[in-house]
Design a protein around this motif. Structure first.
Motif, PDB file in Angstrom:
ATOM      1  N   LYS A  15       0.827  -1.211   0.000  1.00 44.99           N
ATOM      2  CA  LYS A  15       0.000   0.000   0.000  1.00 44.99           C
ATOM      3  C   LYS A  15       0.864   1.266   0.000  1.00 44.99           C
ATOM      4  O   LYS A  15       0.413   2.336  -0.397  1.00 44.99           O
ATOM      5  CB  LYS A  15      -0.902   0.036   1.238  1.00 44.99           C
ATOM      6  CG  LYS A  15      -2.022  -0.975   1.217  1.00 44.99           C
ATOM      7  CD  LYS A  15      -2.816  -0.902   2.512  1.00 44.99           C
ATOM      8  CE  LYS A  15      -3.838  -2.017   2.599  1.00 44.99           C
ATOM      9  NZ  LYS A  15      -4.483  -2.064   3.925  1.00 44.99           N
ATOM     10  N   HIS A  16       2.104   1.145   0.469  1.00 45.95           N
ATOM     11  CA  HIS A  16       2.983   2.308   0.599  1.00 45.95           C
ATOM     12  C   HIS A  16       4.022   2.393  -0.516  1.00 45.95           C
ATOM     13  O   HIS A  16       4.871   3.274  -0.506  1.00 45.95           O
ATOM     14  CB  HIS A  16       3.666   2.280   1.965  1.00 45.95           C
ATOM     15  CG  HIS A  16       2.676   2.298   3.085  1.00 45.95           C
ATOM     16  ND1 HIS A  16       2.065   3.453   3.510  1.00 45.95           N
ATOM     17  CD2 HIS A  16       2.154   1.300   3.822  1.00 45.95           C
ATOM     18  CE1 HIS A  16       1.219   3.157   4.475  1.00 45.95           C
ATOM     19  NE2 HIS A  16       1.257   1.866   4.682  1.00 45.95           N
ATOM     20  N   LEU A  17       3.950   1.463  -1.461  1.00 46.41           N
ATOM     21  CA  LEU A  17       4.896   1.454  -2.575  1.00 46.41           C
ATOM     22  C   LEU A  17       4.219   1.961  -3.837  1.00 46.41           C
ATOM     23  O   LEU A  17       3.043   1.706  -4.049  1.00 46.41           O
ATOM     24  CB  LEU A  17       5.413   0.030  -2.818  1.00 46.41           C
ATOM     25  CG  LEU A  17       6.064  -0.687  -1.638  1.00 46.41           C
ATOM     26  CD1 LEU A  17       6.463  -2.101  -2.051  1.00 46.41           C
ATOM     27  CD2 LEU A  17       7.260   0.079  -1.127  1.00 46.41           C
ATOM     28  N   LEU A  18       4.965   2.671  -4.650  1.00 47.26           N
ATOM     29  CA  LEU A  18       4.491   3.068  -5.968  1.00 47.26           C
ATOM     30  C   LEU A  18       5.054   2.069  -6.975  1.00 47.26           C
ATOM     31  O   LEU A  18       6.041   1.390  -6.692  1.00 47.26           O
ATOM     32  CB  LEU A  18       4.982   4.481  -6.290  1.00 47.26           C
ATOM     33  CG  LEU A  18       4.517   5.561  -5.303  1.00 47.26           C
ATOM     34  CD1 LEU A  18       5.255   6.857  -5.553  1.00 47.26           C
ATOM     35  CD2 LEU A  18       3.021   5.757  -5.393  1.00 47.26           C
ATOM     36  N   PRO A  19       4.442   1.974  -8.164  1.00 46.03           N
ATOM     37  CA  PRO A  19       4.933   0.989  -9.139  1.00 46.03           C
ATOM     38  C   PRO A  19       6.420   1.146  -9.462  1.00 46.03           C
ATOM     39  O   PRO A  19       7.099   0.177  -9.742  1.00 46.03           O
ATOM     40  CB  PRO A  19       4.076   1.252 -10.381  1.00 46.03           C
ATOM     41  CG  PRO A  19       2.846   1.924  -9.874  1.00 46.03           C
ATOM     42  CD  PRO A  19       3.258   2.688  -8.646  1.00 46.03           C
TER      43      PRO A  19
END
Length: 164
Positions: free
Chosen positions: A31-35
């Protein structure tokens, strides 16, 4: 640079979001990572956990120990491996240089620290790319997730400036 006793309590405060141990699972972390996140892990347990989740950190900083006990580092194929000496409660200029250099290499990069890696979160937060997410363990509490922002860079730099 050595860590003065006066800073020890300040460093017990997480630099980012603290996910309690029982919530530090793959779904909550993602949830806290971007692609396109450049994931950095500091610590053997955090690194191992991310690899087990299939979230391969771009830069992994480990010292072969968990809570002062020797552990085998997690297996990882095709990583560039670097080594640096960094005594406990210190940040050496060589460590900072190796970290800066690691950010220029093709991931994944594993930095094995002879000594202790805990404080290297600070130079990582200062020199990481803008799309970086730094993950490290907060002993007996959980996982800290730090999204690199100008504010985080400044905070890490001001702590580093207070070291002797």
């Amino acid at each position: 640079m050595k860590l003065p006793d006066s800073l020890r309590d300040q460093l017990k405060i997480p630099l980012g979001l603290l996910l309690p141990e029982n919530q530090a699972d793959k779904i909550n972390i993602q949830k806290h990572l971007l692609p396109n996140s450049y994931i950095v892990t500091v610590g053997d347990r955090t690194t191992k956990k991310m690899i087990e989740f299939g979230l391969i950190p771009s830069l992994q900083i480990i010292d072969g120990q968990e809570k002062r006990e020797k552990k085998d580092p997690p297996k990882l194929a095709n990583a560039i491996e670097l080594t640096v000496e960094n005594p406990a409660a210190e940040i050496t200029p060589q460590s900072i240089d190796v970290i800066k250099n690691a950010f220029t290499m093709k991931p994944p990069v594993r930095l094995f620290v002879v000594g202790e890696e805990d404080l290297l979160v600070l130079p990582v937060c200062i020199h990481a790319p803008d799309n970086a997410i730094v993950l490290y363990g907060q002993p007996n509490e959980g996982l800290v997730i730090v999204r690199i922002t100008p504010e985080i860079r400044n905070k890490a730099q001001s702590i580093l400036d207070l070291m002797e």
